[in-house]
Design a protein around this motif. Structure first.
Motif, PDB file in Angstrom:
ATOM      1  N   THR A 199      39.690  39.474  48.540  1.00 30.06           N
ATOM      2  CA  THR A 199      40.351  38.167  48.336  1.00 30.06           C
ATOM      3  C   THR A 199      41.427  38.274  47.258  1.00 30.06           C
ATOM      4  O   THR A 199      41.583  37.398  46.413  1.00 30.06           O
ATOM      5  CB  THR A 199      39.357  37.034  47.962  1.00 30.06           C
ATOM      6  OG1 THR A 199      38.722  37.315  46.733  1.00 30.06           O
ATOM      7  CG2 THR A 199      38.326  36.807  49.039  1.00 30.06           C
TER       8      THR A 199
ATOM      9  N   THR B 217      23.926  34.464  45.942  1.00 29.80           N
ATOM     10  CA  THR B 217      23.764  35.841  46.433  1.00 29.80           C
ATOM     11  C   THR B 217      22.670  35.869  47.511  1.00 29.80           C
ATOM     12  O   THR B 217      21.962  34.882  47.721  1.00 29.80           O
ATOM     13  CB  THR B 217      23.323  36.769  45.289  1.00 29.80           C
ATOM     14  OG1 THR B 217      22.099  36.245  44.767  1.00 29.80           O
ATOM     15  CG2 THR B 217      24.366  36.854  44.182  1.00 29.80           C
TER      16      THR B 217
ATOM     17  N   LYS C 254      40.232  41.865  41.526  1.00 29.08           N
ATOM     18  CA  LYS C 254      39.098  41.832  42.454  1.00 29.08           C
ATOM     19  C   LYS C 254      39.165  42.905  43.534  1.00 29.08           C
ATOM     20  O   LYS C 254      40.234  43.329  43.921  1.00 29.08           O
ATOM     21  CB  LYS C 254      39.067  40.461  43.150  1.00 29.08           C
ATOM     22  CG  LYS C 254      38.824  39.299  42.226  1.00 29.08           C
ATOM     23  CD  LYS C 254      38.892  37.972  42.980  1.00 29.08           C
ATOM     24  CE  LYS C 254      40.296  37.596  43.368  1.00 29.08           C
ATOM     25  NZ  LYS C 254      40.375  36.290  44.046  1.00 29.08           N
TER      26      LYS C 254
END
Ligand code: FAD
Length: 592
Positions: free
Chosen positions: A276, A442, A273
């Motif tokens: 995070t 989103t 990612k």
């Protein structure tokens, strides 16, 4: 909103060219008077006095030891293993000790995941209101954002279970989810997203087949944060159920079966990612995994929406935390770095950049506590607060998570080139900040939720309008002319939102309408809070932020007008200074 000078890292004589320090050693609670001000407003005094020493300790840890752990955990990412050391097939995730240390602080010492669910955490005889819990969320996430997700989903799983689970399921799983004893704690996960759709949840293809009092799950979950969670809430379509969200059920899936053997699912791989990185997000294949239905089978999506909404609030708070951390960093640089013979903070253009960072951060802080307070009141039975919560939650999630991207980028730039270097927290903040607006809906999805659903379907605009007008009524010490100006802007923002919500052809305006709602609500919040802070300790400066929202967020203005006039400079000086400013002086600026 002003830094406490005793806690701000000011190098008295940095000398030309010397690099500015970072926030290491800062106490993030003491450096943030706005937090204490707002908590004093929203919490009863005995509760505030009880938690303050814990907030102080967390503020100190977050600016020191936990921040160092977060830096290490971000660099030493989790690794998925397929076998144990004897060669037996057994999947496990290896975490750096620094991540374990972060877990110990969040779950063990402060019990953030369980504060609103279990009595007795940190010596308080009752459960904590959500406002108090999110004060801890906010401080912790200034050091570590990745673990913020497992803390929140563990909390959310326990809440879902306690609201909808059978007595047998609760007896089996609730204690572990709310434990602060690290040997007994079982963390939670929430697996909804599939390749077919994250936003379009109704298109999911995971199936559930009944087998006595339990179910077998088959399918694949595409984004599973806290991938090795012991207790997972997920959505699946029971065999024979209809299409769309109405057909999906809510299930609890344990990682281990009653005999201690692993349940029938596999973590296929972990995601690589952008942010995070400390926390493991995986892809999971369900190969006949055993699960238990939670609540009514045909209400799975509606029930899960409760968890999603509380996660959206948590996301708003966590994005606020990133912005506050970015602010601390930017201020530390601005007060210490000397360029062209001046400290950065003394340069007009830099002061303007600092104000932009401050304004977005303070807006998000006010909106976070306004939303958390609505949740507390809704849970206590207020229908008005429930309607208010319905619209505030997506509004906060939409704007605060987007602002965090910009604020973290601007703070990075304040540090100059080394802000871009991973040895400093600014790079990590910027990477992490980009997630807030994606997960749990989103930007487009939450803006549509605020407009089409909260207003169009539930009429929550009336509750918002009533709440904002009541707060203005309740701020009698603030000049009437200024409050009237805000009343008129509130009415315009609500009217515009209604127009957008009332016609699907206007959906393209949903983001703008949601932003306008956020801005008027935060401007009113600044007035309401400012009046109270002034009453408590004579400082009316928070009201000035309301004026800035009007000037910079709610007015299109003339692009050729000199915006940085004397008045703006005066507001900046007051807000960046440390002098307590009374209502008379602030009132003059507000009504000028
Ligand atoms: C690091 C990370 C961790 C995650 N952890 C989890 C987890 O633990 N559990 C979990 O369930 N999920 C998790 N997610 C998944 C996340 O919630 C989804 O990625 C998100 O909801 C978006 O879904 P999607 O990826 O399918 O994108 P899509 O739904 O395909 O969206 C793509 C684009 O289309 C837009 N769009 C979609 N519908 C509309 C519409 N009606 N109008 C206008 N635009 C629209 C979206 O705004 C987006 O820009 C995680 C994601 C990330 C990145």
């Amino acid at each position: 909103m002003q830094p406490h000078s005793q806690n701000r890292l000011v190098n008295s004589d940095p000398g030309p060219g010397l690099l500015a320090p970072d926030t290491s050693g800062m106490n993030f609670y003491r450096a943030d008077p706005s937090l204490a001000d707002l908590l004093r407003i929203h919490l009863r005094d005995p509760l505030f006095r009880h938690i303050e020493p814990y907030l102080d300790r967390l503020g100190s840890l977050a600016g020191g030891h936990l921040d160092e752990c977060a830096r290490l955990a971000d660099r030493h990412v989790p690794a998925l293993h397929q076998r144990d050391r004897f060669g037996a097939d057994a999947q496990w995730i290896e975490y750096h000790p620094a991540y374990r240390e972060l877990e110990r602080a969040a779950f063990g010492e402060f019990g953030i995941h369980a504060m609103s669910l279990r009595k007795g955490i940190m010596g308080w005889p009752d459960k904590y209101p959500v406002v108090a819990k999110h004060a801890f969320t906010y401080l912790f996430n200034q050091a570590e954002f990745g673990l913020g997700c497992p803390i929140n989903v563990t909390d959310g799983c326990a809440k879902l279970l306690s609201n909808f689970g059978s007595e047998a399921l609760k007896a089996k799983y609730l204690d572990g989810l709310t434990q602060t004893d690290m040997n007994k704690l079982t963390q939670g996960g929430q697996f909804m997203t599939e390749k077919e759709g994250g936003s379009d949840v109704g298109s999911l293809t995971t199936t559930a087949v009944q087998e006595g009092d339990r179910w077998r799950l088959h399918g694949e979950k595409w984004f599973c944060s806290n991938a090795d969670a012991e207790v997972v809430m997920l959505l699946a379509r029971p065999q024979g159920a209809g299409p769309g969200t109405r057909g999906v059920g809510l299930f609890l899936m344990p990682r281990k079966l009653d005999d201690g053997s692993p349940n029938h699912y596999r973590i296929v791989r972990l995601k690589d990612k952008l942010g995070t990185r400390s926390m493991a997000s995986g892809e999971i294949k369900l190969e006949g995994a055993i699960a238990y239905a939670v609540g009514k089978l045909d209400r799975g999506f509606v029930q899960m929406a409760e968890m999603v909404n509380s996660s959206r609030l948590s996301n708003g708070v966590k994005s606020t935390a990133l912005m506050r951390r970015a602010w601390h960093d930017a201020m530390t640089v601005a007060q210490n770095r000397v360029v062209f013979g001046s400290r950065i903070i003394d340069l007009p253009l830099a002061r303007r950049q600092l104000m932009k960072i401050m304004l977005s951060t303070e807006q998000a802080l006010s909106m976070s506590f306004l939303t958390a307070d609505a949740l507390d009141r809704a849970e206590a039975g207020s229908q008005d607060a429930a309607a208010l919560l319905r619209i505030l939650t997506p509004t906060l999630k939409f704007r605060a998570t987007r602002d965090a991207r910009k604020v973290c980028g601007d703070a990075l730039e304040m540090r100059g080139g080394i802000g871009y270097i991973e040895e400093f927290a600014t790079a990590r903040l910027l990477r992490d900040a980009h997630l807030g607006s994606i997960w749990e809906g989103t930007g487009n999805i939450v803006a549509i939720d605020a407009l089409a659903r909260a207003i169009g379907r539930h009429g929550a605009d009336a509750a918002l309008a009533a709440d904002l007008h009541a707060r203005l009524d309740d701020s009698a010490s603030v000049p009437v002319a200024f409050r009237d100006r805000l009343r008129s802007l509130t009415n315009s923002a609500i009217e515009f939102a209604r127009k957008v919500a009332g016609n699907s052809e206007n959906e393209g305006e949903a983001r703008r309408a949601t932003s306008l709602l956020y801005h008027v609500a935060s401007a009113v919040a600044f007035v309401w809070e400012g009046a109270r802070i002034h009453e408590a300790r004579g400082d009316a400066r928070r009201l000035l932020l309301s004026r800035l929202v009007i000037e910079h967020r709610l007015s299109s203005g003339n692009p050729f007008r000199l915006a940085d006039d004397g008045e703006q400079r005066a507001i900046t000086d007051l807000l960046l200074g440390e002098r307590v400013v009374g209502m008379a002086e602030v009132g003059e600026v507000l009504t000028a």
